[in-house]
Design a protein around this motif. Structure first.
Motif, PDB file in Angstrom:
ATOM      1  N   GLY A  27      22.446  92.886 126.274  1.00 44.83           N
ATOM      2  CA  GLY A  27      22.678  92.302 127.615  1.00 44.83           C
ATOM      3  C   GLY A  27      22.460  93.187 128.897  1.00 44.83           C
ATOM      4  N   ARG A  28      23.232  94.383 128.713  1.00 48.95           N
ATOM      5  CA  ARG A  28      23.075  95.534 129.702  1.00 48.95           C
ATOM      6  C   ARG A  28      21.757  95.763 129.875  1.00 48.95           C
ATOM      7  NH1 ARG A  28      28.035  96.598 127.222  1.00 48.95           N
ATOM      8  NH2 ARG A  28      27.065  98.639 126.207  1.00 48.95           N
ATOM      9  N   LEU A  29      21.121  95.939 128.941  1.00 44.17           N
ATOM     10  CA  LEU A  29      19.622  96.431 128.976  1.00 44.17           C
ATOM     11  C   LEU A  29      18.621  95.405 129.385  1.00 44.17           C
ATOM     12  CD1 LEU A  29      19.415  98.448 125.704  1.00 44.17           C
ATOM     13  CD2 LEU A  29      19.455  99.256 128.049  1.00 44.17           C
ATOM     14  N   ASP A  30      19.484  94.206 129.952  1.00 46.61           N
ATOM     15  CA  ASP A  30      18.449  93.041 130.268  1.00 46.61           C
ATOM     16  C   ASP A  30      17.858  92.282 129.529  1.00 46.61           C
ATOM     17  OD1 ASP A  30      18.247  91.747 132.851  1.00 46.61           O
ATOM     18  OD2 ASP A  30      16.477  92.352 133.324  1.00 46.61           O
ATOM     19  N   TYR A  31      18.291  92.027 128.359  1.00 41.32           N
ATOM     20  CA  TYR A  31      17.699  91.238 127.282  1.00 41.32           C
ATOM     21  C   TYR A  31      18.825  89.911 127.227  1.00 41.32           C
ATOM     22  CZ  TYR A  31      14.872  94.845 125.630  1.00 41.32           C
ATOM     23  OH  TYR A  31      13.915  95.927 125.466  1.00 41.32           O
ATOM     24  N   GLN A  32      18.324  89.288 128.141  1.00 35.76           N
ATOM     25  CA  GLN A  32      19.392  88.144 128.447  1.00 35.76           C
ATOM     26  C   GLN A  32      19.340  86.763 127.660  1.00 35.76           C
ATOM     27  OE1 GLN A  32      21.916  88.560 130.802  1.00 35.76           O
ATOM     28  NE2 GLN A  32      20.956  90.441 130.958  1.00 35.76           N
ATOM     29  N   GLY A  33      18.074  86.791 126.767  1.00 32.54           N
ATOM     30  CA  GLY A  33      17.939  85.757 125.774  1.00 32.54           C
ATOM     31  C   GLY A  33      18.859  85.657 124.465  1.00 32.54           C
ATOM     32  N   VAL A  34      19.563  87.201 124.251  1.00 33.09           N
ATOM     33  CA  VAL A  34      20.019  87.335 122.850  1.00 33.09           C
ATOM     34  C   VAL A  34      21.475  86.514 122.915  1.00 33.09           C
ATOM     35  CG1 VAL A  34      21.163  89.121 121.346  1.00 33.09           C
ATOM     36  CG2 VAL A  34      18.585  89.561 122.624  1.00 33.09           C
ATOM     37  N   THR A  35      21.632  85.635 122.059  1.00 33.16           N
ATOM     38  CA  THR A  35      22.825  84.967 122.118  1.00 33.16           C
ATOM     39  C   THR A  35      24.033  85.343 121.108  1.00 33.16           C
ATOM     40  OG1 THR A  35      22.024  83.107 120.891  1.00 33.16           O
ATOM     41  CG2 THR A  35      21.862  82.703 123.226  1.00 33.16           C
ATOM     42  N   SER A  36      23.576  86.001 120.210  1.00 34.92           N
ATOM     43  CA  SER A  36      24.141  86.545 119.031  1.00 34.92           C
ATOM     44  C   SER A  36      23.566  87.674 118.269  1.00 34.92           C
ATOM     45  CB  SER A  36      24.719  85.424 117.771  1.00 34.92           C
ATOM     46  OG  SER A  36      23.965  84.942 117.300  1.00 34.92           O
ATOM     47  N   VAL A  37      24.368  88.613 117.507  1.00 32.81           N
ATOM     48  CA  VAL A  37      24.066  89.630 116.866  1.00 32.81           C
ATOM     49  C   VAL A  37      24.715  89.689 115.469  1.00 32.81           C
ATOM     50  CG1 VAL A  37      23.495  92.153 116.470  1.00 32.81           C
ATOM     51  CG2 VAL A  37      22.774  91.198 118.805  1.00 32.81           C
ATOM     52  N   THR A  38      24.009  89.890 114.427  1.00 34.04           N
ATOM     53  CA  THR A  38      24.728  89.901 113.180  1.00 34.04           C
ATOM     54  C   THR A  38      24.235  91.208 112.547  1.00 34.04           C
ATOM     55  OG1 THR A  38      24.895  87.640 112.761  1.00 34.04           O
ATOM     56  CG2 THR A  38      25.404  89.051 110.860  1.00 34.04           C
ATOM     57  N   GLN A  39      25.156  92.069 112.333  1.00 38.97           N
ATOM     58  CA  GLN A  39      24.797  93.284 111.702  1.00 38.97           C
ATOM     59  C   GLN A  39      25.198  93.396 110.205  1.00 38.97           C
ATOM     60  OE1 GLN A  39      26.711  96.669 110.558  1.00 38.97           O
ATOM     61  NE2 GLN A  39      28.361  95.087 110.787  1.00 38.97           N
ATOM     62  N   GLY A  40      24.520  93.911 109.056  1.00 37.63           N
ATOM     63  CA  GLY A  40      25.017  93.920 107.859  1.00 37.63           C
ATOM     64  C   GLY A  40      24.296  95.220 107.144  1.00 37.63           C
ATOM     65  N   LYS A  41      24.395  94.890 105.941  1.00 35.15           N
ATOM     66  CA  LYS A  41      23.890  95.948 104.975  1.00 35.15           C
ATOM     67  C   LYS A  41      22.814  95.579 104.244  1.00 35.15           C
ATOM     68  CE  LYS A  41      28.043  96.182 103.059  1.00 35.15           C
ATOM     69  NZ  LYS A  41      29.014  96.533 102.270  1.00 35.15           N
ATOM     70  N   TYR A  42      21.772  96.577 103.764  1.00 36.06           N
ATOM     71  CA  TYR A  42      20.495  96.038 102.971  1.00 36.06           C
ATOM     72  C   TYR A  42      20.570  97.092 101.620  1.00 36.06           C
ATOM     73  CZ  TYR A  42      15.596  95.679 101.805  1.00 36.06           C
ATOM     74  OH  TYR A  42      14.643  95.207 101.140  1.00 36.06           O
ATOM     75  N   PHE A  43      20.229  96.224 100.632  1.00 34.78           N
ATOM     76  CA  PHE A  43      19.886  97.010  99.307  1.00 34.78           C
ATOM     77  C   PHE A  43      18.596  96.649  98.707  1.00 34.78           C
ATOM     78  CE2 PHE A  43      24.552  96.535 100.135  1.00 34.78           C
ATOM     79  CZ  PHE A  43      25.078  97.861  99.916  1.00 34.78           C
ATOM     80  N   GLU A  44      18.171  97.774  98.161  1.00 39.23           N
ATOM     81  CA  GLU A  44      16.693  97.204  97.339  1.00 39.23           C
ATOM     82  C   GLU A  44      16.946  97.702  95.875  1.00 39.23           C
ATOM     83  OE1 GLU A  44      12.952  96.823  99.527  1.00 39.23           O
ATOM     84  OE2 GLU A  44      12.449  98.237  98.111  1.00 39.23           O
ATOM     85  N   ILE A  45      17.079  97.189  95.177  1.00 46.99           N
ATOM     86  CA  ILE A  45      17.239  97.552  93.615  1.00 46.99           C
ATOM     87  C   ILE A  45      16.276  97.156  92.672  1.00 46.99           C
ATOM     88  CG2 ILE A  45      18.983  97.265  91.761  1.00 46.99           C
ATOM     89  CD1 ILE A  45      21.111  96.655  93.933  1.00 46.99           C
ATOM     90  N   LYS A  46      15.749  98.111  92.060  1.00 48.26           N
ATOM     91  CA  LYS A  46      14.745  97.728  90.890  1.00 48.26           C
ATOM     92  C   LYS A  46      15.267  97.398  89.594  1.00 48.26           C
ATOM     93  CE  LYS A  46      10.845 100.362  92.848  1.00 48.26           C
ATOM     94  NZ  LYS A  46      10.049 101.740  92.452  1.00 48.26           N
ATOM     95  N   LEU A  47      15.134  96.205  88.763  1.00 47.64           N
ATOM     96  CA  LEU A  47      15.659  95.876  87.785  1.00 47.64           C
ATOM     97  C   LEU A  47      14.644  95.612  86.766  1.00 47.64           C
ATOM     98  CD1 LEU A  47      17.751  93.181  89.459  1.00 47.64           C
ATOM     99  CD2 LEU A  47      18.691  95.134  88.514  1.00 47.64           C
ATOM    100  N   THR A  48      14.770  96.094  85.490  1.00 48.90           N
ATOM    101  CA  THR A  48      14.037  95.639  84.222  1.00 48.90           C
ATOM    102  C   THR A  48      14.509  94.303  83.795  1.00 48.90           C
ATOM    103  OG1 THR A  48      15.152  97.008  83.015  1.00 48.90           O
ATOM    104  CG2 THR A  48      13.288  98.026  83.845  1.00 48.90           C
TER     105      THR A  48
END
Length: 85
Positions: A27-48
């Motif tokens: 918002g301070r950077l003037d991206y006024q259309g952003v109403t919410s942000v969700t942060q999280g974690k990402y994992f990529e796992i190879k499985l046999t």
């Protein structure tokens, strides 16, 4: 071989302070259309596994056993078949 893409985020009822900080900064950077942000974690796992359902079941099991806190987090799993080069 299968690839499990696992995205972990807070449950909707849990405050996401880092997401709020990012939203405020946008918002301070003037991206006024952003109403919410969700942060999280990402994992990529190879499985046999013999089939996609078995790989998905294993990904679910290991996610619930180690990757999330079931009291505060939820997850989404996307399965991909690994393409041999």
């Amino acid at each position: 071989m299968y690839i499990a893409q696992i995205t972990v985020t807070y449950k909707p009822s849990i405050l996401d302070p880092q997401g709020e900080v990012i939203k405020d900064a946008l918002g301070r950077l003037d991206y006024q259309g952003v109403t919410s942000v969700t942060q999280g974690k990402y994992f990529e796992i190879k499985l046999t596994a013999t089939d996609e359902q078995s790989a998905y079941d294993e990904a679910t099991s290991l996610t619930e056993a180690l990757l999330i806190n079931p009291n505060t987090e939820t997850y989404r799993i996307t399965m991909l078949a690994e393409v041999e080069a």
